[in-house]
Structures are given as structure tokens and as C-alpha cells.
Write an enzyme that holds these catalytic residues in place. Structure first.
Site, mmCIF file in Angstrom:
data_model
loop_
_atom_site.group_PDB
_atom_site.id
_atom_site.type_symbol
_atom_site.label_atom_id
_atom_site.label_comp_id
_atom_site.label_asym_id
_atom_site.label_seq_id
_atom_site.Cartn_x
_atom_site.Cartn_y
_atom_site.Cartn_z
ATOM 1 N N ASP A 175 -5.939 0.321 4.326
ATOM 2 C CA ASP A 175 -6.087 -0.068 2.920
ATOM 3 C C ASP A 175 -6.169 1.172 2.029
ATOM 4 O O ASP A 175 -7.161 1.377 1.325
ATOM 5 C CB ASP A 175 -7.371 -0.924 2.801
ATOM 6 C CG ASP A 175 -7.475 -1.622 1.460
ATOM 7 O OD1 ASP A 175 -6.455 -1.733 0.759
ATOM 8 O OD2 ASP A 175 -8.592 -2.065 1.117
HETATM 9 MG MG LIG Z 1 -12.745 0.198 -0.376
#
Ligand SMILES: [Mg+2]
Ligand SMILES: Nc1ncnc2c1ncn2[C@@H]1O[C@H](COP(=O)(O)OP(=O)(O)O)[C@@H](O)[C@H]1O
Length: 245
Positions: A175
Site C-alpha cells: 500500500d
Molecule cells: Mg497507512
């Protein structure tokens, strides 16, 4: 060197970094316990630049500032399931995975928070989990910095060069966005949030997907707020630092 010790307390399993602490009691994962003990200097942190996040719990234990984070579901499923995950064995839990990844990354001398401890609470076929890391003091996220001021081309190159070091070790951050890049004093670069990250296994296209994700995250913030200090030239400087060979 970081090394993990595992302890069982009923349905709770705690792993802690015994090179930092000789013990890490299970209560330290409980915000109510932290807030009722003045000696722990508990503080609830609500990162104002991170919309929709649940916040973090900051406390001091044996003189070290630590950050407690609970794992919450993301994406569409979060509407139905807040924080429980399917149990597939201890070493496949989010918390133990992230703790071990941080140990590996620190061993490679990469700029990440020191892993402190994780708790996994088993509940039948599911579990809930928390992680504690050591606070990297005096940092701000890249996303927050760009709401205030532009960065110099040199800082963009520096961010690129640091991310390149992670990729050279086959670290695939699951991410990589502008909230998970932190800038400290003298523009030192750190990465955080290694939930579901992988290290050491080369995955084709993973590095490129990481870069595209970061670029998308920056463009999205710019679309949302035109005064956000980010331009195509900034990303070109970033790529210069990342290098192409
Ligand atoms: Mg984060
Ligand atoms: N050890 C740490 N030191 C300093 N800041 C941290 C640390 N851990 C988290 N943060 C801050 O809190 C934010 C949220 O933490 P993160 O690990 O990214 O969790 P999530 O994105 O899942 O909420 C980060 O973007 C960063 O700004």
C-alpha cells in the site's frame, strides 16, 4: 538484532521483540489500560491528514515512545466486518506478518519503525489483532507536507532513492501511498505500514505497481485539492532519484 519471543495468555498470543524489552505484558494492547496509567503518558493520536483512519495510541514504556495500532478492515467489506479476519495460522495473521517484515527490513538497514510487539486474539475461526512499533519522532507524512509546502527537487529525488533501496531488496509494499511515506528532520525518508508487504521474493511487476500506486495517490490528492503542492515535474524528480538501471 531484533528477535521475537511468543507468549500465550488464554486466547491471546503476544509476540514481542526481546532485543528491546525483556517483557511486554498483554495489557499494553488495551487503550483503557494505557489511559488509566499516568506513568505510560498515554495520548490518542488522530492523524488529521488521514481521513477515515481510526487513529493511533501513543504511550511511553521504559522510556521509549511507542505506537499502538489496531487492524481494521478496509475496502467494501469494512461496512460489514469491522476488524476480524479469517484465522489461517498464527504466522499468516496480519500482525505477526507485519512484525516479522519489520524485523527483516531493519536487518537490511532500511528506514522503517522498529518492531516492538503484536497481539493476536483468536476467536474461533477468526482473529483480531494489534501491533506496536517504536515511534519515529518528529515526522510528517508526505501527504501532509504537500498540503503545506512544495518539496525541493532534491527531496523528491531522495524519496525516489529510498524507495529504490526497498525494491532492490525485493520489498513489495502492498500500500505505497503518500500517507505511508514519512519525512523527518532534514528530510530523512521513512516508510511505514507494512501490512501485507512481502520481502525477499521477487514478484514480477511488483515494483512498477508500487510506483504507479504512489503516483495515483499523489494525483488523487491533487485532484481533490488543487492547492496540493504536487506536479508532474515532482514525479519526474522522484523517478530520477529512483534511477532506471
Ligand atoms: Mg497507512
Ligand atoms: N512508528 C511510527 N512512527 C511515526 N509515525 C507513525 C508510526 N506508525 C504510524 N505512524 C503514523 O500513523 C499513520 C497511520 O499508520 P499506518 O501504519 O499507516 O496505519 P493505517 O494506514 O493502516 O492506519 C501513518 O501514516 C503515520 O503518519
Amino acid at each position: 538484532m531484533d528477535s521475537l519471543e511468543f507468549k500465550h495468555y488464554g486466547n491471546d498470543i503476544v509476540a514481542y521483540n526481546k532485543s528491546l524489552f525483556s517483557e511486554f505484558q498483554v495489557d499494553l494492547f488495551c487503550p483503557e489500560f494505557l489511559s488509566s496509567n499516568p506513568s505510560l503518558h498515554y495520548e490518542r493520536l488522530l492523524p488529521s491528514d488521514i481521513k477515515g483512519r481510526q487513529g493511533l495510541h501513543l504511550f511511553t514504556y521504559h522510556g521509549q515512545q511507542l505506537v499502538l495500532r489496531h487492524y481494521y478492515r478496509g475496502g467494501a467489506i469494512a461496512k460489514f466486518i469491522r476488524d476480524s479476519y479469517l484465522w489461517c495460522g498464527l504466522h499468516r495473521t496480519r500482525a505477526i506478518g507485519e512484525l516479522q517484515t519489520l524485523c527483516t527490513l531493519r536487518q537490511l538497514d532500511l528506514p522503517v519503525p522498529a518492531p516492538v510487539a503484536a497481539r493476536v486474539r483468536k476467536e474461533g475461526l477468526t482473529y483480531r489483532a494489534d501491533i506496536v512499533t517504536r515511534l519515529i519522532p518528529e515526522t510528517q507524512s508526505l501527504s501532509f507536507r504537500l498540503t503545506e509546502n512544495p518539496l525541493s527537487a532534491d527531496t523528491w529525488r531522495r524519496i525516489g532513492a529510498v524507495i529504490r533501496r526497498f525494491h532492490d531488496h525485493n520489498c513489495n509494499h502492498a500500500d505505497l501511498n503518500a500517507h505511508n511515506v514519512l519525512l523527518g528532520e532534514e528530510e530523512t525518508v521513512y516508510l511505514v505500514d507494512f501490512d501485507r508487504a512481502r520481502v525477499g521474493k521477487s514478484a514480477r511487476g511488483a515494483a512498477q505497481r508500487n510506483l504507479s500506486r504512489l503516483q495515483r495517490s499523489l494525483s488523487k490528492l491533487k485532484e481533490r485539492e488543487p492547492s496540493f503542492h504536487y506536479s508532474g515535474q515532482d514525479f519526474r524528480s522522484f523517478l530520477e532519484g529512483y534511477g532506471t538501471d
